[in-house]
Design a protein around this motif. Structure first.
Motif, PDB file in Angstrom:
ATOM      1  N   UNK A   1      -0.538  -5.387  -6.658  1.00 55.86           N
ATOM      2  CA  UNK A   1       0.836  -5.824  -6.878  1.00 55.86           C
ATOM      3  C   UNK A   1       1.656  -4.777  -7.624  1.00 55.86           C
ATOM      4  N   UNK A   2       1.016  -4.102  -8.578  1.00 56.18           N
ATOM      5  CA  UNK A   2       1.735  -3.062  -9.320  1.00 56.18           C
ATOM      6  C   UNK A   2       2.156  -1.932  -8.381  1.00 56.18           C
ATOM      7  N   UNK A   3       1.241  -1.491  -7.533  1.00 59.86           N
ATOM      8  CA  UNK A   3       1.553  -0.378  -6.622  1.00 59.86           C
ATOM      9  C   UNK A   3       2.512  -0.792  -5.508  1.00 59.86           C
ATOM     10  N   UNK A   4       2.622  -2.083  -5.260  1.00 59.61           N
ATOM     11  CA  UNK A   4       3.567  -2.558  -4.254  1.00 59.61           C
ATOM     12  C   UNK A   4       4.824  -3.124  -4.858  1.00 59.61           C
ATOM     13  N   UNK A   5       5.091  -2.782  -6.130  1.00 59.12           N
ATOM     14  CA  UNK A   5       6.238  -3.338  -6.847  1.00 59.12           C
ATOM     15  C   UNK A   5       7.545  -3.027  -6.111  1.00 59.12           C
ATOM     16  N   UNK A   6       8.311  -4.057  -5.850  1.00 57.07           N
ATOM     17  CA  UNK A   6       9.598  -3.886  -5.179  1.00 57.07           C
ATOM     18  C   UNK A   6       9.532  -4.002  -3.677  1.00 57.07           C
ATOM     19  N   UNK A   7       8.325  -3.949  -3.110  1.00 57.59           N
ATOM     20  CA  UNK A   7       8.193  -4.024  -1.645  1.00 57.59           C
ATOM     21  C   UNK A   7       7.899  -5.441  -1.171  1.00 57.59           C
ATOM     22  N   UNK A   8       7.540  -6.319  -2.104  1.00 54.26           N
ATOM     23  CA  UNK A   8       7.229  -7.693  -1.742  1.00 54.26           C
ATOM     24  C   UNK A   8       5.798  -7.906  -1.303  1.00 54.26           C
ATOM     25  N   UNK A   9       5.024  -6.832  -1.183  1.00 53.80           N
ATOM     26  CA  UNK A   9       3.625  -6.947  -0.776  1.00 53.80           C
ATOM     27  C   UNK A   9       2.809  -5.913  -1.543  1.00 53.80           C
ATOM     28  N   UNK A  10       1.534  -6.187  -1.697  1.00 57.57           N
ATOM     29  CA  UNK A  10       0.665  -5.267  -2.407  1.00 57.57           C
ATOM     30  C   UNK A  10       0.407  -3.995  -1.610  1.00 57.57           C
ATOM     31  N   UNK A  11       0.140  -2.906  -2.298  1.00 56.46           N
ATOM     32  CA  UNK A  11      -0.188  -1.636  -1.664  1.00 56.46           C
ATOM     33  C   UNK A  11      -1.476  -1.103  -2.269  1.00 56.46           C
ATOM     34  N   UNK A  12      -2.293  -0.480  -1.425  1.00 50.70           N
ATOM     35  CA  UNK A  12      -3.586   0.029  -1.873  1.00 50.70           C
ATOM     36  C   UNK A  12      -3.484   1.418  -2.484  1.00 50.70           C
ATOM     37  N   UNK A  13      -2.361   2.098  -2.296  1.00 50.02           N
ATOM     38  CA  UNK A  13      -2.217   3.433  -2.867  1.00 50.02           C
ATOM     39  C   UNK A  13      -0.741   3.750  -3.063  1.00 50.02           C
ATOM     40  N   UNK A  14      -0.487   4.762  -3.867  1.00 46.57           N
ATOM     41  CA  UNK A  14       0.878   5.201  -4.129  1.00 46.57           C
ATOM     42  C   UNK A  14       0.828   6.690  -4.475  1.00 46.57           C
ATOM     43  N   UNK A  15       1.700   7.477  -3.838  1.00 48.84           N
ATOM     44  CA  UNK A  15       1.722   8.925  -4.053  1.00 48.84           C
ATOM     45  C   UNK A  15       2.867   9.310  -4.974  1.00 48.84           C
ATOM     46  N   UNK A  16       2.680  10.441  -5.655  1.00 47.69           N
ATOM     47  CA  UNK A  16       3.719  10.991  -6.515  1.00 47.69           C
ATOM     48  C   UNK A  16       3.689  12.516  -6.370  1.00 47.69           C
TER      49      UNK A  16
END
Length: 330
Positions: free
Chosen positions: A109-124
């Protein structure tokens, strides 16, 4: 053929990762060595800190603020584990497993913040954000020397060691150490043992999350697999540091430094293993084997290496006469 130049060029990366994971290993040291608790929360916290840090930076916050929030998120995870253990009477090992399991969903949920769905990864990307540490700073010669992740990793480790050395010299810090050494005696002396356990778990997981925030910046991404097996790496660093440096590092601050050195040695060994073209799928097995070997070293030393015993008088009369001679000489 094995290219020795490739090994040499990969060693700085091993040192940088060792310093970053050394912060995490210090967190493991606080629970494993000081509180005498095997805390498995770190496998979840190692992702939580990175996820919070990355999402804070992406949403426009500065890197120091993002790292602070990562630290606080880790402390919150430690608080949950501590309350499960002290307030609900759940064994510390099981409490850590429950928190770790919960953090998997929270991290999505943290990585999918703002998208409405969870994400398994996030790039920076280092091209878009001014990160504190990045592997690009290490291997791309266009960046100035003061951007080196080795330098910043060493600064973070040194600052944390100094702060912890001061804290554990205070009355509160000494009470935490007493709690881990002998909880029954500490309770008899009026020390709030449960509070100290919760506080120790919070500090430990806060440091783990801070390490995760730096690691996410270094590697340029965070995903749900980042924390998998983190406890093994942390234990490896603690055990390697204890086995190799315990005889020369007696001071508390030096013991923490030994843990950092243990993490660096671990990652240098991993670089050598990769250089030898060992199947990367077997790295977790090798990690477990390294920990098992270093855990067995103290046992092997005690069992197979004879301990020198000072000469004792052969009988009671000799002991009495030796005592009289010593008294007369005095």
């Amino acid at each position: 053929m094995l290219d020795f130049a490739n090994l040499v060029s990969s060693l700085p990366g091993g040192v940088a990762q060792g310093l970053i994971w050394g912060i995490m290993a210090i967190g493991v040291y606080l629970t494993y060595k000081i509180l005498d608790i095997a805390d498995l929360t770190v496998d979840g916290t190692m992702c939580t800190g990175g996820a919070v840090c990355v999402m804070m930076i992406i949403n426009g916050h500065s890197v120091p603020v993002a790292l602070l929030c990562a630290f606080l998120a880790g402390m919150a995870a430690g608080l949950i584990t501590g309350l499960l253990h002290t307030a609900m009477g759940i064994q510390a090992l099981l409490a850590g497993i429950l928190t770790q399991l919960s953090l998997y969903s929270i991290n999505l949920k943290i990585m999918g913040w703002g998208s409405g769905a969870g994400k398994a990864n996030q790039a920076i990307s280092v091209d878009k954000y001014d990160l504190v540490v990045s592997s690009r700073y290490l291997f791309d010669g266009t960046y100035p020397w003061y951007k080196s992740p080795i330098l910043w990793g060493a600064i973070f480790c040194a600052a944390i060691i100094v702060i912890l050395y001061w804290f554990f010299g205070t009355e509160m810090g000494c009470s935490i150490r007493a709690t881990g050494a002998n909880p029954n005696m500490s309770r008899a002396q009026g020390i709030n043992v449960n509070f100290n356990k919760v506080l120790g778990l919070m500090l430990s997981n806060g440091l783990v999350a801070l390490s995760s925030g730096l690691l996410a910046q270094y590697q340029g991404f965070i995903d749900t697999n980042t924390g998998r097996g983190a406890i093994v790496i942390g234990l490896a660093a603690v055990i390697i540091g204890d086995v190799l440096f315990s005889r020369i590092f007696r001071n508390f601050a030096l013991k923490l430094l030994g843990v950092v050195f243990g993490a660096i040695i671990y990652y240098l060994v991993m670089q050598v293993v990769l250089w030898l073209k060992v199947d990367s799928d077997m790295l977790k097995v090798l990690s477990a084997a390294i920990v098992a070997i270093f855990l067995a070293v103290p046992y092997w030393k005690g069992k197979y290496i004879p301990v020198k015993i000072k000469h004792q008088p052969e009988n009671a009369e000799a002991a009495v006469s030796a005592g009289k001679e010593g008294k007369d000489n005095a």
